[in-house]
Structures are given as C-alpha cells and as structure tokens.
Enzyme design. Structure first.
Site, PDB file in Angstrom:
ATOM      1  N   GLU A  47      42.101  22.272  40.285  1.00  0.00           N
ATOM      2  CA  GLU A  47      41.746  22.864  41.586  1.00  0.00           C
ATOM      3  C   GLU A  47      40.393  22.291  42.020  1.00  0.00           C
ATOM      4  O   GLU A  47      39.504  22.066  41.174  1.00  0.00           O
ATOM      5  CB  GLU A  47      41.631  24.388  41.413  1.00  0.00           C
ATOM      6  CG  GLU A  47      41.016  25.135  42.580  1.00  0.00           C
ATOM      7  CD  GLU A  47      40.662  26.600  42.259  1.00  0.00           C
ATOM      8  OE1 GLU A  47      40.328  26.903  41.090  1.00  0.00           O
ATOM      9  OE2 GLU A  47      40.747  27.429  43.181  1.00  0.00           O
ATOM     10  N   ASN A 111      41.701  26.313  50.542  1.00  0.00           N
ATOM     11  CA  ASN A 111      41.654  25.773  49.178  1.00  0.00           C
ATOM     12  C   ASN A 111      43.031  25.154  48.975  1.00  0.00           C
ATOM     13  O   ASN A 111      44.015  25.884  48.832  1.00  0.00           O
ATOM     14  CB  ASN A 111      41.383  26.931  48.189  1.00  0.00           C
ATOM     15  CG  ASN A 111      41.193  26.442  46.774  1.00  0.00           C
ATOM     16  OD1 ASN A 111      41.608  25.339  46.432  1.00  0.00           O
ATOM     17  ND2 ASN A 111      40.561  27.266  45.946  1.00  0.00           N
ATOM     18  N   LYS A 128      46.030  27.769  49.109  1.00  0.00           N
ATOM     19  CA  LYS A 128      45.909  28.915  48.203  1.00  0.00           C
ATOM     20  C   LYS A 128      46.035  30.245  48.952  1.00  0.00           C
ATOM     21  O   LYS A 128      45.323  30.496  49.929  1.00  0.00           O
ATOM     22  CB  LYS A 128      44.561  28.854  47.487  1.00  0.00           C
ATOM     23  CG  LYS A 128      44.352  29.881  46.379  1.00  0.00           C
ATOM     24  CD  LYS A 128      43.056  29.586  45.650  1.00  0.00           C
ATOM     25  CE  LYS A 128      42.806  30.523  44.488  1.00  0.00           C
ATOM     26  NZ  LYS A 128      41.538  30.161  43.783  1.00  0.00           N
ATOM     27  N   GLU A 147      35.162  32.747  47.303  1.00  0.00           N
ATOM     28  CA  GLU A 147      36.360  32.124  47.891  1.00  0.00           C
ATOM     29  C   GLU A 147      36.833  32.892  49.121  1.00  0.00           C
ATOM     30  O   GLU A 147      37.319  32.287  50.073  1.00  0.00           O
ATOM     31  CB  GLU A 147      37.489  32.029  46.858  1.00  0.00           C
ATOM     32  CG  GLU A 147      37.189  31.029  45.749  1.00  0.00           C
ATOM     33  CD  GLU A 147      38.414  30.693  44.930  1.00  0.00           C
ATOM     34  OE1 GLU A 147      38.404  30.955  43.719  1.00  0.00           O
ATOM     35  OE2 GLU A 147      39.387  30.170  45.498  1.00  0.00           O
ATOM     36  N   CYS A 173      45.130  28.263  40.848  1.00  0.00           N
ATOM     37  CA  CYS A 173      44.255  29.154  40.112  1.00  0.00           C
ATOM     38  C   CYS A 173      44.643  30.634  40.101  1.00  0.00           C
ATOM     39  O   CYS A 173      45.563  31.016  39.408  1.00  0.00           O
ATOM     40  CB  CYS A 173      42.824  28.978  40.613  1.00  0.00           C
ATOM     41  SG  CYS A 173      41.645  29.465  39.361  1.00  0.00           S
ATOM     42  N   ASN A 198      39.843  26.782  38.153  1.00  0.00           N
ATOM     43  CA  ASN A 198      38.421  26.817  37.785  1.00  0.00           C
ATOM     44  C   ASN A 198      38.178  28.276  37.403  1.00  0.00           C
ATOM     45  O   ASN A 198      38.020  29.117  38.303  1.00  0.00           O
ATOM     46  CB  ASN A 198      37.512  26.468  38.977  1.00  0.00           C
ATOM     47  CG  ASN A 198      37.528  24.998  39.369  1.00  0.00           C
ATOM     48  OD1 ASN A 198      36.487  24.407  39.557  1.00  0.00           O
ATOM     49  ND2 ASN A 198      38.693  24.419  39.551  1.00  0.00           N
TER      50      ASN A 198
HETATM   51  N1  ING Z   1      39.188  31.554  39.521  1.00  0.00           N
HETATM   52  C1  ING Z   1      39.499  32.670  38.724  1.00  0.00           C
HETATM   53  C2  ING Z   1      40.970  32.783  38.338  1.00  0.00           C
HETATM   54  O1  ING Z   1      41.760  33.504  38.899  1.00  0.00           O
HETATM   55  C3  ING Z   1      39.125  35.007  38.190  1.00  0.00           C
HETATM   56  C4  ING Z   1      38.958  33.959  39.264  1.00  0.00           C
HETATM   57  C5  ING Z   1      38.546  34.836  36.948  1.00  0.00           C
HETATM   58  C6  ING Z   1      39.905  36.108  38.434  1.00  0.00           C
HETATM   59  C7  ING Z   1      38.731  35.790  35.949  1.00  0.00           C
HETATM   60  C8  ING Z   1      40.091  37.080  37.456  1.00  0.00           C
HETATM   61  C9  ING Z   1      39.514  36.923  36.209  1.00  0.00           C
HETATM   62  O2  ING Z   1      41.303  32.118  37.367  1.00  0.00           O
HETATM   63  C10 ING Z   1      39.770  31.111  40.667  1.00  0.00           C
HETATM   64  N2  ING Z   1      39.222  30.013  41.200  1.00  0.00           N
HETATM   65  O3  ING Z   1      40.717  31.681  41.185  1.00  0.00           O
END
Ligand code: ING
Length: 314
Positions: A47, A111, A128, A147, A173, A198
């Site tokens: 991503e 995104n 996204k 985001e 993601c 990410n």
């Molecule tokens: N990053 C993370 C993901 O969904 C996140 C955000 C991290 C959500 C940890 C929940 C827990 O993997 C992106 N860029 O969506």
C-alpha cells in the site's frame, strides 16, 4: 489442467520521508529483477508504496499534502518500473496516493491500487473503502493515523478483473479486516485477492491489541481466503519507518487458508509461490458453493445497518 501463476510478494522495508520516488522505484525494480530470476509472472507491492506513510503526520498546508500524491499514472518516476516489467513480461500491482479530477475539475484524493498486466497495461483500479484512523489532529497520539482526513472513501466498490488467466481482485490494508470486502469479490468469483498494508505495531486507541497484531494480520487474510475460496496475497511496507515500527509477515495464502510463502524480515524481501488458480475450484464447488448454501434472505442487517444495535434491556 492447472492455471499456475508464479507470484512474488514484494515486501518493502521503511521508506524515509526524504526518500525520492526515483529511489523507491529503484528498490521496486531490484525486487522485480529478483522476481524475474524466480520466474514470477506477477509481483505484488505494498500500500502507498511510492512514499513514506505520510498519514502519520498532521499536515495543514495543502501544497505540502499534495506532494505525497500522484496526479498521473504512470508518472515520470514510475515509468521505468512499467517499462522494465513489460520488458520482462511480468505483471504487477502497487498502491499509491491518487489525486483524481472529476468532470468539474474538482480534486478528489484516494488511497489507490492498480493492477498492471504483463504487457504493461493498467487493467484494474481500486480505491480503498475502509479508511481507518481519524480525521482531526489528535495530539495525544505518539503518531497520527489521518487516513480519514487525507482520503475519500473509495468510489469504485470492490471490482474484479479478468487477468493472468483468472479473476483478480484488490483491496487495501484495513479492508482486509472486514469480511464484506472478500465476500463482495467472492460473489464475483474472485480467485486471487491482492492487497498491500502499512500496519503500525502500536494501535494507540487499544494498546492491549498490539501483542496480537501479527496474529490478527494473518487471521483476517487466511479467513478471507478460505471463506471465499480464493488466493490472498498480502504485502507489507514494514520496519521502523520515521520512528513508527510496522509489522511485516507478508504472505501468500492459498484458498485452503494455508500460508504457502511468507517474508521473515522487516526489509525489502521477495517471497515466491506457484499459485494454481484451479485450487479455488474444489472449495467453490463444495463447502463454499455460494449458490447452493447461502441464505441471503437472512442477511439483510449486513447491508441495512451500519452500527450494531443491541436488543432492548430488560
Ligand atoms: N493500517 C492499519 C491496518 O488496518 C490499523 C490500521 C492498525 C487498524 C491496527 C487496526 C489495528 O492494518 C492501515 N493503513 O489501514
């Protein structure tokens, strides 16, 4: 008969804030060269793979924000990747921040991820849908996850594309955490879902989740694969990027839900697997024969209701 695609999961290590797109593209081409040596037909990149993960910062100046986005694709900086891939006859997919203009010339930010066939043609685009994080500056966080501020919700749905001799789909993601993502593509017969991520090791709103973050990462992709009888290829941008550690574990997952190849570092690394798209068949025709077993007349709440509504007390 097998419809074999040799897939390269091209994991990327940290991309520094001051790293140019040209430098990143050189790293992507180095992975492409490695993929060629492994006989890959298709390479999956992460991503937002052209720059550092800029949503970790609160950026007020629009001009500063715009420089993290691409206004055309291929662009001058990415053209060398398209050229080299077409020369090798290798298809690929990668994510980037997209500025698109509507019919009135108004700016829209997404995104985005694209699917590129072996001859270098862009044959698919996805924007996204599930944007995690928050829209306003939250200084209490060690790092932001803006985001919801910098991107609009994707407006293309979850399309699938006939390419590489099969039915391909993309998500990005956070999308991988939502079963609806895979099921909408599953209902279109998808055979391989590719996604980049990410994912910070720390999720500030729920630090107690951090220890099981890597478990959740594979859990959601393996269940998405098995429950929709599809391959899933999930590829990380990872390592300590501008002070924020992110998880790796890029993986190639079969329709059985088994991980058949995985990265084991937090840097630029290629994991390779021979993916027979016909392995989807036995699952699509038995346990997950949607036409035979699903009962949509009971699933209404999934579409009608956004947030959970518990039954009345007492
Ligand atoms: N990053 C993370 C993901 O969904 C996140 C955000 C991290 C959500 C940890 C929940 C827990 O993997 C992106 N860029 O969506």
């Amino acid at each position: 008969m097998t419809r074999m695609i040799t897939v390269g999961a091209a994991q990327m290590g940290p991309i520094a804030k001051d790293e140019s797109r040209g430098q990143v593209v050189n790293r992507m081409i180095a992975l492409l060269d490695r993929a060629r040596r492994h006989g890959c037909d298709f390479v999956v990149y992460p991503e937002l793979t052209l720059t550092t993960f800029f949503p970790r910062w609160f950026i007020e100046d629009e001009t500063e924000l715009d420089q993290w986005f691409e206004q055309e694709m291929p662009s001058n900086e990415t053209q060398p990747l398209f050229q080299k891939a077409a020369e090798y006859g290798i298809g690929f997919t990668f994510g980037y921040a997209e500025i698109a203009r509507d019919d009135n010339g108004a700016k829209h930010r997404y995104n985005t991820s694209i699917l590129v066939e072996k001859d270098g043609r862009i044959v698919g685009k996805y924007r996204k849908v599930h944007l995690p994080g928050h829209a306003e500056h939250e200084p209490w966080r060690r790092f932001q996850h803006l985001e919801k501020r910098y991107f609009e919700t994707g407006d293309l749905g979850f399309p699938v594309f006939r390419a590489f001799g099969g039915i391909m789909g993309m998500c990005i993601c956070n999308d991988r955490r939502w079963p609806e993502t895979y099921r909408v593509m599953g209902l279109q017969g998808v055979e391989m879902v590719t996604l980049g991520y990410n994912t910070p090791v720390e999720n500030p709103p729920a630090p107690e989740h951090d220890a099981v973050g890597p478990f959740h990462n594979h859990l959601v992709m393996q269940s998405g694969a098995y429950q929709n009888a599809t391959w899933v290829v999930g590829v990380a941008k990872c390592g300590n990027e501008e002070g924020v550690p992110m998880i790796g574990q890029s993986a190639i997952i079969a329709p059985s839900g088994e991980i058949v190849a995985q990265c084991h570092t937090l840097g630029d690394e290629l994991a390779v697997a021979d993916c027979d798209l016909d392995l989807c068949k036995s699952y699509k025709e038995s346990v997950f024969n949607f036409a035979m077993h699903r009962e949509p007349q009971h699933y209404g709440l999934i579409v009608e209701r956004k947030g959970a509504v518990p039954p009345p007390e007492g």
